[in-house]
Design an enzyme around this catalytic site. Structure first.
Site, PDB file in Angstrom:
ATOM      1  NE  ARG A 183      -3.124   2.472   2.937  1.00 34.74           N
ATOM      2  CZ  ARG A 183      -2.763   3.204   3.985  1.00 34.74           C
ATOM      3  NH1 ARG A 183      -1.960   2.736   4.899  1.00 34.74           N
ATOM      4  NH2 ARG A 183      -3.232   4.426   4.140  1.00 34.74           N
ATOM      5  CG  HIS A 224      -0.468   9.052   3.499  1.00 35.14           C
ATOM      6  ND1 HIS A 224      -0.670   7.715   3.760  1.00 35.14           N
ATOM      7  CD2 HIS A 224      -0.030   9.581   4.662  1.00 35.14           C
ATOM      8  CE1 HIS A 224      -0.340   7.451   5.020  1.00 35.14           C
ATOM      9  NE2 HIS A 224       0.048   8.564   5.586  1.00 35.14           N
ATOM     10  CD  GLU A 273      -4.062   7.809   9.917  1.00 33.42           C
ATOM     11  OE1 GLU A 273      -3.561   8.878  10.289  1.00 33.42           O
ATOM     12  OE2 GLU A 273      -3.713   6.716  10.346  1.00 33.42           O
ATOM     13  CG  ASN A 280      -4.575   3.455   9.031  1.00 28.14           C
ATOM     14  OD1 ASN A 280      -4.754   2.466   8.317  1.00 28.14           O
ATOM     15  ND2 ASN A 280      -4.100   4.598   8.569  1.00 28.14           N
ATOM     16  CE1 TYR A 292       0.819   2.869  13.519  1.00 24.06           C
ATOM     17  CE2 TYR A 292      -1.208   3.864  12.761  1.00 24.06           C
ATOM     18  CZ  TYR A 292       0.052   3.390  12.501  1.00 24.06           C
ATOM     19  OH  TYR A 292       0.548   3.422  11.227  1.00 24.06           O
ATOM     20  CD  GLU A 310      -1.082   3.861   8.210  1.00 22.97           C
ATOM     21  OE1 GLU A 310      -0.811   4.373   9.315  1.00 22.97           O
ATOM     22  OE2 GLU A 310      -1.238   4.538   7.178  1.00 22.97           O
TER      23      GLU A 310
END
Ligand code: GCO
Length: 448
Positions: free
Chosen positions: A77, A121, A166, A293, A295, A353
């Site tokens: 990606r 991005h 995002e 994504n 985290y 992600e």
């Protein structure tokens, strides 16, 4: 030991983004993006670093694709820099800029690695920022034009396109807090930016559909962050709920339900009138593939001194933290389950992600022993498996990142790669975590 197997054809990949890895900031007719401009302003980036060269992927892409082959990646990606294709955001295509992605896509396909292309991005053309950037509704239409152009070029070979990475971060850090490019600190601008980013997703969806040469999946990637109350008190629970609305529901609701929580949130108070025009929400609600994504999570308490949210983040003692966030693997399971239960999406789901910054270094024998990353990956991938077992059809997992790179306002400090990069020589070395991940891919599973 238990052996965890993933579904057949599970997509194992790694992710990067243009500004973070390409360098070649002004090569071959590329226009300026807001990150080229922002990173030149003193004090905006740690050590005043920038992405002018970063890891020079623009010139080393063939070697980098070889690394992907070594890792056994099924998919990669990456993002396209809008300013390489359209230097001023609109107008004539720059053929040399397009040629780079053309070569990269061919190289990937020759090596049997599926390209997952993201159109945005964070590197907005400076020329569009000069006209107001994302708070200006016109930018959404410019984005749709760009999406249609790229789709026309790539869909002979590319089957998956993400519009945005995002959007919440683009809007909030770019226009609300100003920590990221273009560095604007104006809350109403942040709220407008978010709506226009989502609208641009919907417009781009139509544009890609209209120009695609074969059926393609059109997705969007979201930063999702489960919110927890610091205590069970009603005040703290309400604080967590408010922040959840601003961060998670503000993007999930429009994209998956066609509704917007803005009107019921504190954000409506800072806007004069509505940014949402008739028909907008209907346009936004089109997603074939939702990228998550994940985290970390946030733990929140009531805090009256922050006017909009009346909430503040806390960092409970005894929890594990990386240099940037809390390490909380269960959050991966919880966010996937929540999307599945609350939204019952008809689109596909993937983790696009997940990763951790580790202060890695080369040992004297040339190895990078990043045990902490291995542990992080093992625990998070286990939670993805748990979600699949409990009924969420997660189709893939992409690690952030393929290699160490420019971490936005934090410069070159945090290292997220499976591949170590010596920033002086730009030499790449596969880390222990890279070898570990390669084995997971090969076995299509792991033992815990
Ligand atoms: C993001 C971006 C990446 C970051 C990564 C680590 O999720 O913020 O997609 O560009 O580098 O997340 O912070």
């Amino acid at each position: 030991m238990t052996s965890l197997k993933f579904p057949k054809n599970f997509v194992w990949g790694a992710a990067t983004s243009a500004y973070q890895i390409e360098g070649a900031w002004n090569a071959d007719g590329k226009g300026l993006s807001i990150w080229d401009t922002f990173s030149r302003k003193p004090g905006k980036i740690v050590n005043n670093e920038n992405g002018d060269v970063t890891v020079d992927h623009y010139h080393r892409y063939k070697d980098d694709v070889k690394l992907m082959v070594d890792l056994g990646l099924k998919a990669y990606r990456f993002s396209i820099a809008w300013t390489r294709i359209l230097p001023d955001g609109r107008g004539k295509v720059n053929p040399k800029g397009w040629a780079f992605y053309d070569r990269l896509i061919d190289e990937l396909l020759t090596r049997n690695i599926e390209p997952y292309v993201c159109l945005f991005h964070w590197d907005l053309p400076q020329a569009l920022q000069d006209k107001g950037g994302w708070p200006n509704r016109e930018t959404a239409y410019a984005f749709a034009d760009y999406a249609g152009i790229v789709s026309d070029y790539i869909t002979d070979r590319v089957k998956v396109i993400f519009t945005h990475n995002e959007p919440w971060v683009t809007a909030t850090l770019g226009y609300f807090t100003g920590a990221h490019a273009p560095g604007i600190k104006h809350p109403p601008a942040g709220v407008k930016a978010l709506h226009h980013l989502l609208l641009s997703h919907g417009l781009a969806y139509e544009a890609i559909r209209a120009s695609a040469k074969q059926p393609v999946k059109i997705g969007i990637t979201l930063n999702l962050n489960p919110m927890y109350p610091a205590t069970e008190s009603k005040k703290d629970r309400d604080a967590a709920r408010r922040v959840d609305t601003l961060v998670n529901r503000s993007v999930l609701d429009p994209l998956l339900k066609g509704t917007s929580p803005i009107q019921e949130s504190a954000l409506s108070k800072i806007l004069s009138g509505s940014v949402i025009k008739a028909g907008d929400l209907e346009k936004i609600k089109h997603v074939d593939l939702l990228g998550v994504n994940y985290y970390s999570r946030s733990v929140l308490k009531h805090e009256a001194k922050f006017p909009l949210v009346s909430a503040a983040q806390t960092f409970p003692e005894g929890n594990e933290y990386s240099g940037m966030w809390e390490i909380y693997p269960e959050g991966m399971y919880e966010i996937l389950m929540r999307i599945w239960k609350d939204y019952q999406p008809s689109c596909e789901l993937m983790v696009t992600e997940n990763g951790v910054p580790v202060p890695d270094g080369l040992d004297f024998d040339g190895r990078v022993r990043d045990e902490r990353r291995i542990r992080y990956l093992q625990n998070h991938i286990t939670q993805v498996h748990r979600a699949i077992k409990d009924g969420v059809p997660v189709k893939g997992y992409f690690h952030w990142s393929l290699m160490d790179n420019f971490e936005w306002a934090l410069g070159y400090g945090p290292r997220f790669g499976l591949v170590y990069v010596d920033y002086k020589t730009l030499k790449r070395t596969v880390k222990d975590s890279g070898r570990w991940f390669a084995k997971v891919i090969q076995d299509n599973g792991l033992k815990i």
